[in-house]
Design an enzyme around this catalytic site. Structure first.
Site, PDB file in Angstrom:
ATOM      1  CE  LYS A   9      33.449  38.124  39.904  1.00  0.00           C
ATOM      2  NZ  LYS A   9      33.672  38.260  41.369  1.00  0.00           N
ATOM      3  CE1 TYR A  49      38.754  36.327  41.225  1.00  0.00           C
ATOM      4  CE2 TYR A  49      37.502  34.558  40.208  1.00  0.00           C
ATOM      5  CZ  TYR A  49      37.627  35.887  40.575  1.00  0.00           C
ATOM      6  OH  TYR A  49      36.619  36.776  40.288  1.00  0.00           O
ATOM      7  NE  ARG A 102      31.917  43.335  42.724  1.00  0.00           N
ATOM      8  CZ  ARG A 102      33.217  43.209  42.921  1.00  0.00           C
ATOM      9  NH1 ARG A 102      33.851  43.997  43.790  1.00  0.00           N
ATOM     10  NH2 ARG A 102      33.904  42.298  42.250  1.00  0.00           N
ATOM     11  CG  ASN A 112      31.349  39.954  43.713  1.00  0.00           C
ATOM     12  OD1 ASN A 112      31.480  39.166  42.777  1.00  0.00           O
ATOM     13  ND2 ASN A 112      32.358  40.310  44.481  1.00  0.00           N
ATOM     14  CG  HIS A 115      37.448  40.091  37.696  1.00  0.00           C
ATOM     15  ND1 HIS A 115      38.211  39.951  38.827  1.00  0.00           N
ATOM     16  CD2 HIS A 115      38.307  40.411  36.694  1.00  0.00           C
ATOM     17  CE1 HIS A 115      39.489  40.166  38.507  1.00  0.00           C
ATOM     18  NE2 HIS A 115      39.575  40.451  37.225  1.00  0.00           N
ATOM     19  CD  GLU A 126      42.975  39.882  36.310  1.00  0.00           C
ATOM     20  OE1 GLU A 126      42.193  40.761  35.892  1.00  0.00           O
ATOM     21  OE2 GLU A 126      43.190  39.694  37.530  1.00  0.00           O
TER      22      GLU A 126
HETATM   23  P1  GTP Z   1      37.217  40.530  41.744  1.00  0.00           P
HETATM   24  O1  GTP Z   1      37.076  41.780  40.936  1.00  0.00           O
HETATM   25  O2  GTP Z   1      36.246  39.448  41.346  1.00  0.00           O
HETATM   26  O3  GTP Z   1      38.659  40.047  41.809  1.00  0.00           O
HETATM   27  O4  GTP Z   1      36.753  40.944  43.225  1.00  0.00           O
HETATM   28  P2  GTP Z   1      37.571  41.806  44.292  1.00  0.00           P
HETATM   29  O5  GTP Z   1      38.896  42.211  43.742  1.00  0.00           O
HETATM   30  O6  GTP Z   1      36.629  42.867  44.745  1.00  0.00           O
HETATM   31  O7  GTP Z   1      37.767  40.760  45.470  1.00  0.00           O
HETATM   32  P3  GTP Z   1      38.921  39.638  45.652  1.00  0.00           P
HETATM   33  O8  GTP Z   1      39.870  39.674  44.508  1.00  0.00           O
HETATM   34  O9  GTP Z   1      39.436  39.773  47.022  1.00  0.00           O
HETATM   35  O10 GTP Z   1      38.069  38.311  45.586  1.00  0.00           O
HETATM   36  C1  GTP Z   1      37.733  37.739  44.334  1.00  0.00           C
HETATM   37  C2  GTP Z   1      36.317  37.222  44.381  1.00  0.00           C
HETATM   38  O11 GTP Z   1      36.238  36.146  45.299  1.00  0.00           O
HETATM   39  C3  GTP Z   1      35.271  38.229  44.894  1.00  0.00           C
HETATM   40  O12 GTP Z   1      34.821  39.125  43.907  1.00  0.00           O
HETATM   41  C4  GTP Z   1      34.168  37.290  45.322  1.00  0.00           C
HETATM   42  O13 GTP Z   1      33.425  36.822  44.197  1.00  0.00           O
HETATM   43  C5  GTP Z   1      34.959  36.123  45.901  1.00  0.00           C
HETATM   44  N1  GTP Z   1      35.129  36.282  47.345  1.00  0.00           N
HETATM   45  C6  GTP Z   1      35.983  37.106  47.997  1.00  0.00           C
HETATM   46  N2  GTP Z   1      35.835  37.000  49.337  1.00  0.00           N
HETATM   47  C7  GTP Z   1      34.858  36.073  49.523  1.00  0.00           C
HETATM   48  C8  GTP Z   1      34.232  35.523  50.674  1.00  0.00           C
HETATM   49  O14 GTP Z   1      34.548  35.842  51.813  1.00  0.00           O
HETATM   50  N3  GTP Z   1      33.245  34.590  50.433  1.00  0.00           N
HETATM   51  C9  GTP Z   1      32.870  34.217  49.184  1.00  0.00           C
HETATM   52  N4  GTP Z   1      31.892  33.301  49.026  1.00  0.00           N
HETATM   53  N5  GTP Z   1      33.434  34.707  48.090  1.00  0.00           N
HETATM   54  C10 GTP Z   1      34.405  35.640  48.250  1.00  0.00           C
HETATM   55 MG    MG Z   2      40.253  40.849  42.849  1.00  0.00          MG
END
Ligand code: GTP
Ligand code: MG
Length: 149
Positions: A9, A49, A102, A112, A115, A126
């Site tokens: 990212k 997303y 992370r 974080n 992805h 994707e």
């Molecule tokens: P990805 O690998 O990026 O998809 O992350 P993930 O699978 O661990 O998490 P998820 O798919 O649920 O969410 C996608 C992304 O949205 C996360 O990696 C974060 O960057 C962001 N995100 C998720 N939850 C939150 C939140 O509560 N607050 C904020 N600011 N960002 C969030």
């Molecule tokens: Mg995810």
């Protein structure tokens, strides 16, 4: 063969973590099939997303992902999707185990650094979304016989 879409990212790029993050997947033994530095549009970020579009953090997530260049990668190998998620660690970096990307390199969910696809089907979806045809390389690594029996 299973493939995962892994993306560094904008915070990971800005913080100079590109080499470090790529290195973890290389050393693990997965095969790099595609790689590019890329400034993504709002439309692409929203499509990527789309499952999160009703979340309160969606607008800031899209702003974050489009705030600078990302590094797009396609990695291949048996079990790569679940294994990459383990290498990456929990969504909230404060809860991510030490030794994960992370867990070692980030402090906030909203920054974080990386992805990883959450299922083989999403890996396919994707990679098709972020790479054009011809951008992936068909090649074999000399390491393969030393990695898989
Ligand atoms: P990805 O690998 O990026 O998809 O992350 P993930 O699978 O661990 O998490 P998820 O798919 O649920 O969410 C996608 C992304 O949205 C996360 O990696 C974060 O960057 C962001 N995100 C998720 N939850 C939150 C939140 O509560 N607050 C904020 N600011 N960002 C969030
Ligand atoms: Mg995810």
């Amino acid at each position: 063969v299973e493939q995962s879409y892994i993306m560094i990212k904008p915070d990971g790029v800005q913080r100079g973590l590109v080499g470090e993050i790529i290195s973890r997947f290389e050393k693990k033994g997965f095969l790099l099939k595609g790689l590019k530095l890329f400034q993504c549009s709002k439309d692409l970020a929203q499509e990527h997303y789309k499952d999160l579009k009703d979340k309160p953090f969606f607008p800031t997530l899209i702003e974050y992902i489009t705030s600078g260049p990302v590094v797009c990668m396609a990695w291949e190998g048996d079990g790569v999707v679940a294994s990459a998620r383990k290498l990456i660690g929990a969504t909230n970096p404060l809860q991510a185990e030490p030794g994960t990307i992370r867990g070692d390199l980030a402090v906030q969910t909203g920054r974080n650094v990386v992805h990883g696809s959450d299922s083989p089907d999403n890996g396919k979806r994707e990679i098709a979304l972020w790479f054009k045809e011809g951008e992936l390389c068909q090649w074999e690594s000399v390491q393969t016989p030393w990695l898989v029996e």
